[in-house]
Design an enzyme around this catalytic site. Structure first.
Site, PDB file in Angstrom:
ATOM      1  N   GLU A 257       0.816  -1.215   0.000  1.00  0.00           N
ATOM      2  CA  GLU A 257       0.000   0.000   0.000  1.00  0.00           C
ATOM      3  C   GLU A 257       0.852   1.268   0.000  1.00  0.00           C
ATOM      4  O   GLU A 257       0.412   2.313  -0.460  1.00  0.00           O
ATOM      5  CB  GLU A 257      -0.933   0.005   1.229  1.00  0.00           C
ATOM      6  N   HIS A 278       7.647 -26.755  -0.323  1.00  0.00           N
ATOM      7  CA  HIS A 278       6.919 -27.814  -1.031  1.00  0.00           C
ATOM      8  C   HIS A 278       5.743 -27.250  -1.810  1.00  0.00           C
ATOM      9  O   HIS A 278       4.821 -27.967  -2.169  1.00  0.00           O
ATOM     10  CB  HIS A 278       6.478 -28.885  -0.026  1.00  0.00           C
ATOM     11  N   LYS A 367     -13.902   0.528  -3.559  1.00  0.00           N
ATOM     12  CA  LYS A 367     -14.950   1.056  -2.674  1.00  0.00           C
ATOM     13  C   LYS A 367     -16.019   1.766  -3.495  1.00  0.00           C
ATOM     14  O   LYS A 367     -17.213   1.596  -3.254  1.00  0.00           O
ATOM     15  CB  LYS A 367     -14.351   2.033  -1.654  1.00  0.00           C
TER      16      LYS A 367
HETATM   17  O1  PA5 Z   1      -3.066   1.538   5.946  1.00  0.00           O
HETATM   18  C1  PA5 Z   1      -4.162   2.036   5.777  1.00  0.00           C
HETATM   19  O2  PA5 Z   1      -4.365   3.260   5.894  1.00  0.00           O
HETATM   20  C2  PA5 Z   1      -5.347   1.166   5.430  1.00  0.00           C
HETATM   21  O3  PA5 Z   1      -4.967  -0.157   5.279  1.00  0.00           O
HETATM   22  C3  PA5 Z   1      -6.418   1.257   6.507  1.00  0.00           C
HETATM   23  O4  PA5 Z   1      -5.869   0.831   7.739  1.00  0.00           O
HETATM   24  C4  PA5 Z   1      -7.633   0.396   6.165  1.00  0.00           C
HETATM   25  O5  PA5 Z   1      -8.126   0.749   4.902  1.00  0.00           O
HETATM   26  C5  PA5 Z   1      -8.728   0.569   7.221  1.00  0.00           C
HETATM   27  O6  PA5 Z   1      -9.087   1.916   7.321  1.00  0.00           O
HETATM   28  P1  PA5 Z   1      -9.879   2.463   8.572  1.00  0.00           P
HETATM   29  O7  PA5 Z   1      -9.022   2.308   9.775  1.00  0.00           O
HETATM   30  O8  PA5 Z   1     -10.165   3.887   8.242  1.00  0.00           O
HETATM   31  O9  PA5 Z   1     -11.145   1.645   8.704  1.00  0.00           O
END
Ligand code: PA5
Length: 374
Positions: A257, A278, A367
């Site tokens: 990310e 394996h 989303k």
């Molecule tokens: O690293 C990030 O920002 C994301 O992975 C969020 O943690 C994830 O999308 C969850 O978001 P939120 O805490 O707003 O529900």
């Protein structure tokens, strides 16, 4: 102290510029967090953990992505003792999974820690709705509210507003720390404390790392960058301790990310050996040569240590670069250091690729499509 077996060419001036930029970034709060954790908040978290342990057989941790992977990684790796067991929910939209979690809690006493910085993420919101209903049916409105712990934004979002209105115990995801860099904040500390992790030691390990790991972390970032420039586009995180599978998951999210944007970055994948020797072992030994392997070398028993060596020699022989990151100890101190090492490496690495380590615009695409369908 973390050890590494590689020594890439490092542009010191650029590194210094990057470190300065991270320190000044409005999302760079994790950089000094282990050293300046609000002690008042820390005590409140530990008190809440004690209360949960006293009155609940289960703590249901609801969250997705950065709001759950970090603490799950540490809890699963250390497998500490606690009478209160942790159950995870809200990290998928599978009705089957949710029913399974509800059934597991059954008639047992339980509390809920709902974790969402934005307070609007669909997966945790749906799971929270279900577990809240169960709490109210079992304990009534007032006691149910006393069993809900909301970790969210300081001042906004649907979860924040509900928590204030209903009087849930609240903990804050700091404004300057994004989800995947938040494991050492209340996001991770509360569930880990309930699970029996020594959170003082974890933070101590991370605090000591703040200065100690800058050199190995920046070298690792440069090593990744130089491999990527030579067309190695996939990094295989390899560990030899099955209990660290979720640590690998946390790593994949952290790097994926943070780096994967503007058509840049390295694809992070993971294996746990010797199990995966394996399965993916064949490909790693002999398949397309676009990958390198990063071994997370935890202190381990004698036989397992021999496999680490054997794999390293075999895979180098197979023509892939093998990086080795030696972890100092398999305990809270060691994992505190390791978390900080990877957070710093990841932020520096993303900056080398010229992308913002702290946003995730690509996550919005699914989303938006889902919103249309719903
Ligand atoms: O690293 C990030 O920002 C994301 O992975 C969020 O943690 C994830 O999308 C969850 O978001 P939120 O805490 O707003 O529900």
């Amino acid at each position: 102290m973390i050890t590494i077996n590689f020594d890439p060419k490092v542009d010191e001036v650029k590194t210094a510029e990057i470190l300065k930029a991270i320190a000044h970034d409005k999302m760079g709060g994790w950089l000094t967090l282990p050293k300046r954790f609000d002690m008042g908040e820390f005590v409140r978290i530990k008190e809440a953990a004690k209360k949960i342990q006293e009155e609940s057989e289960y703590l249901v941790c609801i969250g997705i992505g950065g709001s759950y992977l970090g603490h799950r990684a540490i809890i699963e790796a250390l497998h500490p003792h606690s009478e209160t067991k942790i159950i995870y929910a809200g990290n998928s939209l599978s009705r089957r999974e949710l029913d399974r979690a509800l059934k597991k809690v059954g008639d047992h006493d339980f509390s809920v820690n709902v974790i969402s910085k934005s307070g609007t993420t669909l997966e945790p919101a749906i799971a929270f709705g279900e577990f809240k209903k169960k709490l109210i049916e079992k304990y009534g409105e007032e006691e149910a509210a006393g069993r809900i712990y909301a970790t969210t934004d300081r001042k906004q979002g649907a979860l924040h507003d509900e928590a204030v209105a209903a009087g849930y115990t609240m903990f804050v995801v700091p404004d300057n720390i994004g989800g995947r860099y938040s494991v050492l904040s209340a996001v991770g500390i509360l569930p880990m404390a309930v699970a029996g992790v020594n959170v003082d030691k974890l933070l101590e390990g991370a605090a000591e790392a703040v200065e100690k790991v800058v050199e190995p972390a920046t070298k690792y970032a440069w090593m990744r960058y130089s491999l990527a420039k030579k067309n190695y586009d996939t990094e295989v995180f390899a560990s030899f301790e099955p209990a660290t599978m979720y640590f690998n998951e946390w790593l994949k999210q952290l790097f994926g990310e943070s780096e994967g944007k503007n058509k840049q970055g390295v694809l992070p994948v993971s294996v746990v050996y010797s199990t995966d020797l394996h399965s993916l072992g064949q490909f790693i030994q002999d398949g397309r040569r676009n990958l390198w392997e990063t071994i997370i070398d935890y202190p381990t028993d004698e036989i397992n240590a021999k496999v680490v060596k054997a794999v390293q020699v075999a895979h180098i022989g197979g023509g892939i670069p093998v990086l080795n990151i030696g972890v100092s100890s398999y305990d809270e101190m060691g994992f505190g250091e390791l978390i900080y090492f990877f957070e710093l490496s990841c932020a520096v690495s993303a900056k080398l690729f010229g992308v913002n380590p702290f946003d995730q615009p690509g996550v919005e695409a699914y989303k938006n499509e889902l919103k249309k369908l719903l």
